[in-house]
Design a protein around this motif. Structure first.
Motif, PDB file in Angstrom:
ATOM      1  N   MET A   1       1.313  -0.814  -0.132  1.00  0.00           N
ATOM      2  CA  MET A   1       0.044  -0.344  -0.458  1.00  0.00           C
ATOM      3  C   MET A   1       0.772   1.572  -0.172  1.00  0.00           C
ATOM      4  SD  MET A   1      -3.030  -1.134  -0.095  1.00  0.00           S
ATOM      5  CE  MET A   1      -4.550   0.713   0.707  1.00  0.00           C
ATOM      6  N   GLU A   2       2.262   1.249   0.655  1.00  0.00           N
ATOM      7  CA  GLU A   2       3.055   2.469   0.742  1.00  0.00           C
ATOM      8  C   GLU A   2       3.645   2.733  -0.878  1.00  0.00           C
ATOM      9  OE1 GLU A   2       6.134   1.530   3.182  1.00  0.00           O
ATOM     10  OE2 GLU A   2       4.782   1.221   4.929  1.00  0.00           O
ATOM     11  N   GLN A   3       3.370   1.552  -1.284  1.00  0.00           N
ATOM     12  CA  GLN A   3       4.674   2.301  -2.919  1.00  0.00           C
ATOM     13  C   GLN A   3       2.754   2.474  -4.105  1.00  0.00           C
ATOM     14  OE1 GLN A   3       6.292  -1.359  -4.006  1.00  0.00           O
ATOM     15  NE2 GLN A   3       7.477  -1.142  -2.294  1.00  0.00           N
ATOM     16  N   ALA A   4       1.763   2.361  -3.572  1.00  0.00           N
ATOM     17  CA  ALA A   4       0.583   2.991  -4.396  1.00  0.00           C
ATOM     18  C   ALA A   4       0.310   3.759  -4.304  1.00  0.00           C
ATOM     19  CB  ALA A   4      -0.889   1.787  -3.949  1.00  0.00           C
ATOM     20  N   ASP A   5      -0.719   5.015  -5.482  1.00  0.00           N
ATOM     21  CA  ASP A   5      -0.783   6.139  -5.873  1.00  0.00           C
ATOM     22  C   ASP A   5      -1.790   6.414  -4.738  1.00  0.00           C
ATOM     23  OD1 ASP A   5      -2.731   6.063  -7.424  1.00  0.00           O
ATOM     24  OD2 ASP A   5      -1.267   4.523  -8.456  1.00  0.00           O
ATOM     25  N   LYS A   6      -2.402   7.887  -4.658  1.00  0.00           N
ATOM     26  CA  LYS A   6      -3.307   7.831  -3.687  1.00  0.00           C
ATOM     27  C   LYS A   6      -4.400   7.133  -3.765  1.00  0.00           C
ATOM     28  CE  LYS A   6      -5.761  11.708  -1.078  1.00  0.00           C
ATOM     29  NZ  LYS A   6      -5.129  13.246  -1.264  1.00  0.00           N
ATOM     30  N   THR A   7      -5.036   7.313  -5.454  1.00  0.00           N
ATOM     31  CA  THR A   7      -6.312   6.432  -6.445  1.00  0.00           C
ATOM     32  C   THR A   7      -6.240   5.548  -5.899  1.00  0.00           C
ATOM     33  OG1 THR A   7      -6.399   8.567  -7.795  1.00  0.00           O
ATOM     34  CG2 THR A   7      -7.760   6.464  -7.800  1.00  0.00           C
ATOM     35  N   THR A   8      -5.082   4.343  -6.272  1.00  0.00           N
ATOM     36  CA  THR A   8      -5.204   3.130  -6.090  1.00  0.00           C
ATOM     37  C   THR A   8      -5.864   2.181  -4.780  1.00  0.00           C
ATOM     38  OG1 THR A   8      -3.302   3.054  -8.102  1.00  0.00           O
ATOM     39  CG2 THR A   8      -4.043   0.482  -6.297  1.00  0.00           C
ATOM     40  N   ARG A   9      -5.448   3.941  -3.873  1.00  0.00           N
ATOM     41  CA  ARG A   9      -5.264   3.448  -1.980  1.00  0.00           C
ATOM     42  C   ARG A   9      -6.661   3.739  -1.444  1.00  0.00           C
ATOM     43  NH1 ARG A   9       0.000   6.066  -1.289  1.00  0.00           N
ATOM     44  NH2 ARG A   9      -1.691   7.467  -1.257  1.00  0.00           N
ATOM     45  N   ALA A  10      -7.007   4.242  -2.065  1.00  0.00           N
ATOM     46  CA  ALA A  10      -8.680   4.620  -2.126  1.00  0.00           C
ATOM     47  C   ALA A  10      -9.504   3.287  -2.498  1.00  0.00           C
ATOM     48  CB  ALA A  10      -8.797   6.003  -2.505  1.00  0.00           C
ATOM     49  N   ARG A  11      -9.012   3.251  -3.713  1.00  0.00           N
ATOM     50  CA  ARG A  11     -10.102   2.042  -4.336  1.00  0.00           C
ATOM     51  C   ARG A  11      -9.365   1.106  -3.901  1.00  0.00           C
ATOM     52  NH1 ARG A  11      -8.226   1.351 -10.545  1.00  0.00           N
ATOM     53  NH2 ARG A  11      -6.706   0.211  -9.575  1.00  0.00           N
ATOM     54  N   ALA A  12      -8.677   0.466  -3.201  1.00  0.00           N
ATOM     55  CA  ALA A  12      -8.501  -1.085  -2.309  1.00  0.00           C
ATOM     56  C   ALA A  12      -8.685  -0.859  -0.965  1.00  0.00           C
ATOM     57  CB  ALA A  12      -7.026  -0.898  -2.681  1.00  0.00           C
ATOM     58  N   ARG A  13      -9.190  -0.149  -0.601  1.00  0.00           N
ATOM     59  CA  ARG A  13      -9.345   0.261   1.034  1.00  0.00           C
ATOM     60  C   ARG A  13     -11.323  -0.073   0.458  1.00  0.00           C
ATOM     61  NH1 ARG A  13      -7.453   4.372   2.545  1.00  0.00           N
ATOM     62  NH2 ARG A  13      -5.876   3.469   3.680  1.00  0.00           N
ATOM     63  N   ARG A  14     -11.529   0.566  -0.655  1.00  0.00           N
ATOM     64  CA  ARG A  14     -13.299   1.050  -0.982  1.00  0.00           C
ATOM     65  C   ARG A  14     -13.722  -0.816  -1.149  1.00  0.00           C
ATOM     66  NH1 ARG A  14     -13.196   4.690  -3.700  1.00  0.00           N
ATOM     67  NH2 ARG A  14     -12.699   3.965  -5.835  1.00  0.00           N
ATOM     68  N   THR A  15     -13.005  -1.287  -2.118  1.00  0.00           N
ATOM     69  CA  THR A  15     -12.875  -2.893  -2.475  1.00  0.00           C
ATOM     70  C   THR A  15     -13.482  -3.925  -1.768  1.00  0.00           C
ATOM     71  OG1 THR A  15     -12.073  -2.573  -4.712  1.00  0.00           O
ATOM     72  CG2 THR A  15     -12.536  -4.151  -3.705  1.00  0.00           C
ATOM     73  N   LEU A  16     -11.796  -3.426  -0.890  1.00  0.00           N
ATOM     74  CA  LEU A  16     -11.842  -4.396   0.598  1.00  0.00           C
ATOM     75  C   LEU A  16     -12.515  -3.553   1.363  1.00  0.00           C
ATOM     76  CD1 LEU A  16     -10.226  -6.559   2.481  1.00  0.00           C
ATOM     77  CD2 LEU A  16      -9.324  -4.712   3.159  1.00  0.00           C
ATOM     78  N   THR A  17     -13.383  -2.430   1.911  1.00  0.00           N
ATOM     79  CA  THR A  17     -14.620  -2.595   2.520  1.00  0.00           C
ATOM     80  C   THR A  17     -16.032  -3.278   2.557  1.00  0.00           C
ATOM     81  OG1 THR A  17     -13.285  -0.908   3.385  1.00  0.00           O
ATOM     82  CG2 THR A  17     -15.345  -0.350   3.741  1.00  0.00           C
ATOM     83  N   ASP A  18     -15.983  -2.977   0.491  1.00  0.00           N
ATOM     84  CA  ASP A  18     -17.099  -3.749   0.096  1.00  0.00           C
ATOM     85  C   ASP A  18     -17.644  -4.702   0.417  1.00  0.00           C
ATOM     86  OD1 ASP A  18     -18.514  -0.735  -0.627  1.00  0.00           O
ATOM     87  OD2 ASP A  18     -17.303  -1.376  -2.429  1.00  0.00           O
ATOM     88  N   HIS A  19     -16.553  -5.496   0.208  1.00  0.00           N
ATOM     89  CA  HIS A  19     -16.159  -7.391   0.684  1.00  0.00           C
ATOM     90  C   HIS A  19     -16.186  -7.591   2.009  1.00  0.00           C
ATOM     91  CE1 HIS A  19     -14.706 -11.163  -0.288  1.00  0.00           C
ATOM     92  NE2 HIS A  19     -14.228 -11.494   1.007  1.00  0.00           N
ATOM     93  N   LEU A  20     -15.998  -6.968   2.999  1.00  0.00           N
ATOM     94  CA  LEU A  20     -16.098  -7.476   4.455  1.00  0.00           C
ATOM     95  C   LEU A  20     -17.621  -7.189   4.454  1.00  0.00           C
ATOM     96  CD1 LEU A  20     -12.499  -5.944   5.707  1.00  0.00           C
ATOM     97  CD2 LEU A  20     -13.656  -8.447   4.583  1.00  0.00           C
TER      98      LEU A  20
END
Length: 51
Positions: A1-20
């Motif tokens: 996550m530290e290496q990902a840009d802000k948009t990618t981090r937000a998308r990953a967080r949103r995807t994980l949150t939706d799944h959980l």
């Protein structure tokens, strides 16, 4: 996550949150089904007693 840009981090967080969210119970805890195997083995000693 530290290496990902802000948009990618937000998308990953949103995807994980939706799944959980799909696994959230009435009291707010998240329960995921999981299984695991623990396998152990012993190698029998040979005729000379050595492994």
């Amino acid at each position: 996550m530290e290496q990902a840009d802000k948009t990618t981090r937000a998308r990953a967080r949103r995807t994980l949150t939706d799944h959980l969210r799909a696994h959230r119970t009435a009291d707010g805890t998240v329960r995921l089904i999981g299984t695991s195997w623990l396998v152990t083995a012993d190698r029998p000693a040979g005729p000379s007693g050595r492994l």
